[in-house]
Design a protein around this motif. Structure first.
Motif, PDB file in Angstrom:
ATOM      1  N   UNK A  87     -22.468  31.382  -4.203  1.00  0.00           N
ATOM      2  CA  UNK A  87     -21.459  31.234  -3.853  1.00  0.00           C
ATOM      3  C   UNK A  87     -21.621  30.107  -4.019  1.00  0.00           C
ATOM      4  N   UNK A  88     -19.828  29.922  -4.359  1.00  0.00           N
ATOM      5  CA  UNK A  88     -19.684  28.452  -4.801  1.00  0.00           C
ATOM      6  C   UNK A  88     -18.551  27.774  -3.651  1.00  0.00           C
ATOM      7  N   UNK A  89     -18.789  26.525  -2.669  1.00  0.00           N
ATOM      8  CA  UNK A  89     -17.853  25.934  -2.314  1.00  0.00           C
ATOM      9  C   UNK A  89     -17.429  24.781  -2.856  1.00  0.00           C
ATOM     10  N   UNK A  90     -15.815  23.976  -3.142  1.00  0.00           N
ATOM     11  CA  UNK A  90     -15.269  23.035  -3.332  1.00  0.00           C
ATOM     12  C   UNK A  90     -15.140  22.107  -2.243  1.00  0.00           C
ATOM     13  N   UNK A  91     -15.642  21.467  -2.006  1.00  0.00           N
ATOM     14  CA  UNK A  91     -15.657  20.514  -0.637  1.00  0.00           C
ATOM     15  C   UNK A  91     -14.729  18.938  -1.546  1.00  0.00           C
ATOM     16  N   UNK A  92     -13.475  18.794  -0.701  1.00  0.00           N
ATOM     17  CA  UNK A  92     -12.949  17.030  -1.058  1.00  0.00           C
ATOM     18  C   UNK A  92     -12.734  16.815   0.686  1.00  0.00           C
ATOM     19  N   UNK A  93     -13.205  15.336   0.470  1.00  0.00           N
ATOM     20  CA  UNK A  93     -12.959  14.616   1.047  1.00  0.00           C
ATOM     21  C   UNK A  93     -11.162  14.155   1.164  1.00  0.00           C
ATOM     22  N   UNK A  94     -11.499  13.921   3.051  1.00  0.00           N
ATOM     23  CA  UNK A  94      -9.483  13.567   2.899  1.00  0.00           C
ATOM     24  C   UNK A  94      -9.685  12.515   4.485  1.00  0.00           C
ATOM     25  N   UNK A  95      -8.438  11.766   5.033  1.00  0.00           N
ATOM     26  CA  UNK A  95      -8.936  11.009   6.130  1.00  0.00           C
ATOM     27  C   UNK A  95      -7.552  11.034   6.496  1.00  0.00           C
ATOM     28  N   UNK A  96      -7.356  10.972   8.023  1.00  0.00           N
ATOM     29  CA  UNK A  96      -5.838  10.623   9.012  1.00  0.00           C
ATOM     30  C   UNK A  96      -5.391   8.693   7.641  1.00  0.00           C
ATOM     31  N   UNK A  97      -4.394   9.039   8.180  1.00  0.00           N
ATOM     32  CA  UNK A  97      -3.271   8.037   6.966  1.00  0.00           C
ATOM     33  C   UNK A  97      -3.486   6.379   8.218  1.00  0.00           C
ATOM     34  N   UNK A  98      -2.978   5.687   8.299  1.00  0.00           N
ATOM     35  CA  UNK A  98      -3.422   4.329   8.779  1.00  0.00           C
ATOM     36  C   UNK A  98      -2.314   3.494   8.373  1.00  0.00           C
ATOM     37  N   UNK A  99      -1.765   3.050   9.434  1.00  0.00           N
ATOM     38  CA  UNK A  99      -0.093   2.714   8.839  1.00  0.00           C
ATOM     39  C   UNK A  99      -0.170   1.346   9.438  1.00  0.00           C
ATOM     40  N   UNK A 100      -0.087   0.532   8.522  1.00  0.00           N
ATOM     41  CA  UNK A 100       0.444  -1.363   9.035  1.00  0.00           C
ATOM     42  C   UNK A 100       2.049  -1.592   8.932  1.00  0.00           C
ATOM     43  N   UNK A 101       2.497  -2.644   9.911  1.00  0.00           N
ATOM     44  CA  UNK A 101       4.017  -2.492   9.758  1.00  0.00           C
ATOM     45  C   UNK A 101       3.959  -3.625   7.992  1.00  0.00           C
ATOM     46  N   UNK A 102       3.052  -4.063   8.011  1.00  0.00           N
ATOM     47  CA  UNK A 102       2.993  -4.854   6.274  1.00  0.00           C
ATOM     48  C   UNK A 102       3.029  -3.265   5.128  1.00  0.00           C
ATOM     49  N   UNK A 103       2.756  -2.235   5.183  1.00  0.00           N
ATOM     50  CA  UNK A 103       3.093  -0.859   4.583  1.00  0.00           C
ATOM     51  C   UNK A 103       4.393  -1.184   4.697  1.00  0.00           C
ATOM     52  N   UNK A 104       5.091  -1.237   5.112  1.00  0.00           N
ATOM     53  CA  UNK A 104       6.962  -0.528   5.501  1.00  0.00           C
ATOM     54  C   UNK A 104       7.561  -1.512   5.144  1.00  0.00           C
ATOM     55  N   UNK A 105       8.721  -1.675   4.322  1.00  0.00           N
ATOM     56  CA  UNK A 105       9.634  -2.034   3.298  1.00  0.00           C
ATOM     57  C   UNK A 105      10.809  -1.112   3.690  1.00  0.00           C
ATOM     58  N   UNK A 106      11.619  -2.596   4.786  1.00  0.00           N
ATOM     59  CA  UNK A 106      13.106  -2.214   5.230  1.00  0.00           C
ATOM     60  C   UNK A 106      13.791  -2.819   4.491  1.00  0.00           C
ATOM     61  N   UNK A 107      15.169  -2.171   4.277  1.00  0.00           N
ATOM     62  CA  UNK A 107      16.189  -2.649   3.534  1.00  0.00           C
ATOM     63  C   UNK A 107      17.507  -2.026   4.795  1.00  0.00           C
ATOM     64  N   UNK A 108      17.932  -2.981   5.738  1.00  0.00           N
ATOM     65  CA  UNK A 108      18.811  -3.231   6.336  1.00  0.00           C
ATOM     66  C   UNK A 108      20.150  -4.011   6.100  1.00  0.00           C
TER      67      UNK A 108
END
Length: 946
Positions: free
Chosen positions: A770-791
């Motif tokens: 049997x074959x299994x294909x495994x890929x990795x993933x993770x919970x996202x990490x959000x920082x305020x500096x990752x956000x760009x706001x136009x207000x």
């Protein structure tokens, strides 16, 4: 076609002596043939130049009298006869003219003409009288034209044919108009004014194509060219009536019939048919590549129209224009050859043996050389009776052999007979030009090779009408030796049926044919169970499944298919009781249908190498010259049908073995062995990709894993795990493996079987995967500096820098965790205020959220306590995002009104408890965020009371 011809009928041939009347032909572009020496010789002295219609006539000795294209009559010196020009026929008519001798006259002839509406001509049917005593014996057209059209000239076809009548001194001349045959009786009193009319069930639109009558006067064939109809009828030469319509099928593109002709014995009918191509462009019309013609044969001795159509054989197909067919004095059929309407060919083609079936008629293309002159579309028609053949029959088979080549066998006796003629006929049988008999029959006794050759029959007869007639027939004999029947044919069979001791079992007699024929494919064998059956011609019909007791003597007939010569022999059958030997079981692993997919899938079958098993059994009989054969059941083994060879797929089953003598195929022994298919393991598998959630990307070390379940739940199975095709060493022999990184994983499961070690080789262990294909993933990490706001704009936007979130596949929503997510990390038209961004991993590794501030400075407010815009405040500004703030409001004159706390509900439009008037007010804002960044904004807004 067996013909019983009475005395009166033979009077109908009283007008003919020999066949010299058809010995000289003129046709095409000044082409001609002379048959007086037997074989046709090209002649070039004629003046006739025609695309189609032509006719000629000689005396009984073959001396030319005159010829015509229907519009001009030339005498034997090739000059037009007096009154012999501008006749009513037309050279473009299919059959423009037909010449008939006047009964009881030695000097007068009738010329029947058929017109065509070409170049100013006209349709219609007429006749003229020619007196050969006139003009110094060269002939003169003395009477005519006599109109036979019944007022329907414009409807008339281009067809005419003639035959002797049943009565003495009579002819029938037949033509066709619309849907009627017109038969005119010709006697010593002249041409009948009123024809016999036969109305048929076909209305012809097209006038072109030939009309022909069989030499025995029984059949008539008509070709309707552009109608694409070829029709066969019965003809009664006593009454002139046409009946029994039979439409014969032709094949496109060559299905527009034109030329037609019967074989001399009346059994075969031939037709040429074209594609009837036409173009207004002369270059296209006369391009040979656009013209196509096919030559067909039909066997009209068949008893139904369907059977006649099924007998159709295509003899030739080529780029060729339409062309006539005409039976010659030599009993061969000649074919006109023209590559296009305007281009004739300097050849005729020929059907050498018209009476033979199919391709055996021996069609030859372009074999009659016309020298400097050319054939076009037409050939001269004659009175069909001229070509009548006397019927010669093989007495044993009752087969008509006139004009046939027959094959005889040495040592046999044969008798051939003539049809019986009335009166006092004189029979002369000739062999190699010597008379060998004056009887109605000849018998060849104990025939030898020197009896091969040409046999001829000539019958001299003075009929009831007082006319002397010569009838002729011939056949060619080939003599062959019969095949040799071998002696001492013995068939030993192993009795392995349900009752193996009764001496009765199945024999496949056909398996002895190679021994009887010595593998000569030209020989065939027929079996008979007794001499009585042989004498009554009752062969064994199921020779491949013959049931017999011990020691019967069968009779076999061995026949050479090329000659039909045969010999007979006997064969002894022996059925021997047999106990089946048991051979070692053959084991194999089950075939895996899952190769190239996610996991093994057992097929339920294994691929067994029967050749290796054959070699194994051969070693047990090393002192014998044997053949080892495998079968699925005992009956197949007895009959030696459905042999198993090579490699084949089987599930668990039993195989039968037949051991035969290699020299004579006799059974020596029989046995059987089992096939066992060992089931391959089928580990657990999943169809989808397996996700390994690794937490946050900054986690070190990464204590994460995902379980890969390859369990078969079969005790004793052994496991081995692989990562990217490389074997793993730690915890890699368990049914479940905990993967800690991405990659291509494979579990290989081995299952051992307790099989016969002598036969297993490497088949005691079966493998699945049997074959299994495994890929990795993770919970996202959000920082305020990752956000760009136009207000503070007409289109407030929030943009998330997804390159900084992690390695997962993420999706996004704003404010509502359970709302609809989107793939784009971008939101627009965002209202001012505090908002929550949710980002989650599509692979299920979790989500993160972050509050953001979108500032807005309202343009007005309406303090009327309706719950909408009752205060003026700055959405998105609070102490969490801006811990230090100064917000001041002034009237239009700069008078300070109040200051605001960003966490409160805002200014309600009062000062010291009193309502201020509706007007514009000014603000001054200074906000400092948690990072110490200061934002200053000044402006005005409206207070509106309503």
């Amino acid at each position: 076609m067996k013909k019983l011809i009475g005395f009166i009928f033979f009077c109908s041939f009283s007008l003919l002596y020999a066949q010299g009347e058809a010995n000289t032909w003129y046709f095409g572009e000044k082409a001609g043939l002379d048959f007086n020496t037997g074989d046709p010789v090209a002649i070039s002295d004629g003046k006739l130049n025609t695309r189609e219609g032509c006719s000629s006539f000689s005396d009984a000795q073959g001396n030319l009298l005159f010829y015509s294209d229907g519009s001009t009559v030339w005498n034997k010196n090739h000059n037009p006869m007096p009154n012999g020009t501008f006749l009513k026929g037309d050279a473009s008519s299919s059959q423009s003219a037909m010449i008939i001798p006047k009964p009881n006259s030695t000097t007068e002839y009738y010329l029947f003409t058929v017109g065509a509406r070409v170049s100013g001509g006209e349709y219609g049917f007429y006749y003229y009288t020619i007196d050969m005593n006139a003009n110094g014996g060269l002939g003169d057209v003395t009477i005519g034209p006599v109109d036979l059209n019944e007022g329907r000239a414009g409807e008339w076809s281009e067809k005419v044919a003639a035959i002797n009548g049943e009565e003495c001194e009579t002819f029938w001349v037949i033509s066709y108009v619309s849907n009627q045959f017109k038969a005119y009786k010709v006697t010593e009193n002249g041409v009948a004014v009123t024809p016999v009319t036969s109305t048929v069930n076909y209305f012809a639109e097209d006038r072109r194509g030939y009309l022909k009558i069989s030499p025995d006067g029984k059949k008539i064939a008509i070709a309707h060219m552009s109608d694409r109809r070829f029709i066969l009828y019965d003809f009664n030469n006593a009454t002139g009536v046409v009946s029994n319509q039979q439409i014969l099928d032709l094949i496109a593109p060559g299905n527009a019939p034109y030329g037609a002709e019967f074989s001399g014995n009346g059994e075969k009918l031939y037709v040429t048919a074209s594609n009837d191509f036409y173009s207004e462009d002369p270059a296209e019309f006369n391009n040979p590549n656009n013209q196509f013609s096919t030559l067909y044969q039909f066997d009209i001795t068949k008893q139904s129209t369907t059977a006649i159509n099924n007998s159709r054989v295509v003899l030739d197909s080529q780029n060729l224009y339409r062309g006539a067919l005409q039976l010659g004095p030599d009993q061969k059929i000649y074919r006109a050859m023209s590559s296009s309407y305007s281009t004739g060919l300097p050849f005729l083609s020929v059907i050498e043996n018209p009476e033979n079936d199919g391709l055996n008629c021996n069609y030859k293309n372009n074999v009659i050389n016309l020298g400097s002159n050319k054939s076009t579309q037409g050939l001269p028609p004659f009175i069909a009776s001229i070509f009548y053949l006397i019927e010669i029959t093989n007495e044993v088979s009752d087969e008509v052999i006139t004009n046939q080549t027959i094959k005889l066998c040495t040592g046999n006796n044969y008798t051939f007979k003539s049809e019986i003629l009335p009166g006092s006929p004189v029979y002369n049988w000739k062999f190699k030009d010597s008379i060998i008999s004056n009887s109605t029959t000849i018998t060849l006794t104990n025939i030898e090779k020197q009896n091969a050759g040409l046999y001829q029959l000539e019958v001299d007869l003075v009929d009831e009408c007082g006319k002397s007639i010569l009838y002729q027939g011939k056949f060619e004999v080939e003599v062959y030796d019969p095949p040799v029947a071998p002696e001492n044919i013995i068939y030993d069979q192993c009795d392995i049926d349900a009752n193996s001791l009764d001496g009765i079992t199945l024999f496949n007699l056909e398996t002895k044919i190679p021994e009887i024929t010595n593998n000569n494919s030209n020989l065939e064998v027929t079996f008979y169970d007794s001499e009585i059956s042989f004498n009554n011609n009752n062969p064994i019909l199921s020779a491949s499944e013959y049931i017999s007791a011990t020691n019967p003597n069968l009779i076999f007939k061995i026949t050479d298919k090329r000659t039909d010569c045969f010999n007979i022999g006997t064969m002894e059958l022996n059925a021997y009781p047999t106990s089946l030997d048991t051979y070692n079981t053959l084991y194999i692993c089950e075939n895996d249908l899952g190769i190239g997919t996610e996991s093994s899938i057992g097929s339920g079958e294994g691929t067994f190498d029967f050749e290796a098993k054959r070699d194994e059994i051969n070693t047990l009989f090393s002192n014998y010259n044997i053949v080892v054969e495998f079968y699925e059941n005992s009956q197949d083994a007895q009959l030696q049908v459905n042999k198993i060879t090579g490699t084949n797929n089987y599930s668990n089953t039993e195989i039968y073995v037949r051991i035969s003598n290699k020299d004579n195929n006799n059974c020596i022994s029989a046995g059987k062995f089992n096939l066992v298919v060992n089931q391959i393991p089928e580990p657990n598998s999943v169809d989808e990709i397996v996700i390994l959630c690794i937490g946050n990307i900054e986690d070190t070390p990464r204590p994460y894993s995902v379980a890969l379940d390859g369990n078969t739940y079969v005790q004793g199975d052994k496991y081995q795990w692989y990562l990217n095709k490389q074997p793993l060493t730690v915890d890699a022999t368990n049914p479940i493996y905990f993967a800690k990184e991405a990659g291509f994983y494979e579990v290989e499961v081995l299952r051992d079987f307790e099989n016969d070690s002598n036969n297993m080789e490497d088949n005691s262990t079966c493998i699945g995967f049997s074959n299994f294909v495994v890929i990795t993933s993770n919970i996202p990490v959000i920082y305020p500096e990752n956000i760009i706001i136009t207000d503070d704009s007409n289109n407030n936007t929030i943009t998330i820098n997804n390159n900084e979130l992690g390695i997962g596949d993420y999706e996004y929503t704003l404010n509502d965790f359970y709302g609809e997510y989107q793939d784009e990390p971008y939101f627009e038209n965002v209202p001012a205020g505090i908002h929550t961004i949710y980002v989650r991993d599509k692979n299920g590794c979790g989500f993160s959220q972050l509050e953001v501030s979108v500032l807005g400075f309202p343009k007005f407010f309406t303090p009327n306590n309706d719950g909408i815009n009752d205060t003026w405040r700055i959405p998105g500004a609070n102490s969490n995002f801006y811990p230090s703030s100064n917000i001041y409001i002034f009237d239009r004159f700069g008078k300070f009104i109040t200051s605001l706390n960003p966490n409160n509900i805002g200014w309600d439009g009062t000062l010291n408890g009193k309502y201020l008037p509706s007007t514009d007010y000014w603000y001054s804002v200074e906000l400092k965020d948690q990072q110490g960044n200061t934002r200053i904004k000044k402006g005005h807004f409206s207070l509106i009371r309503r």
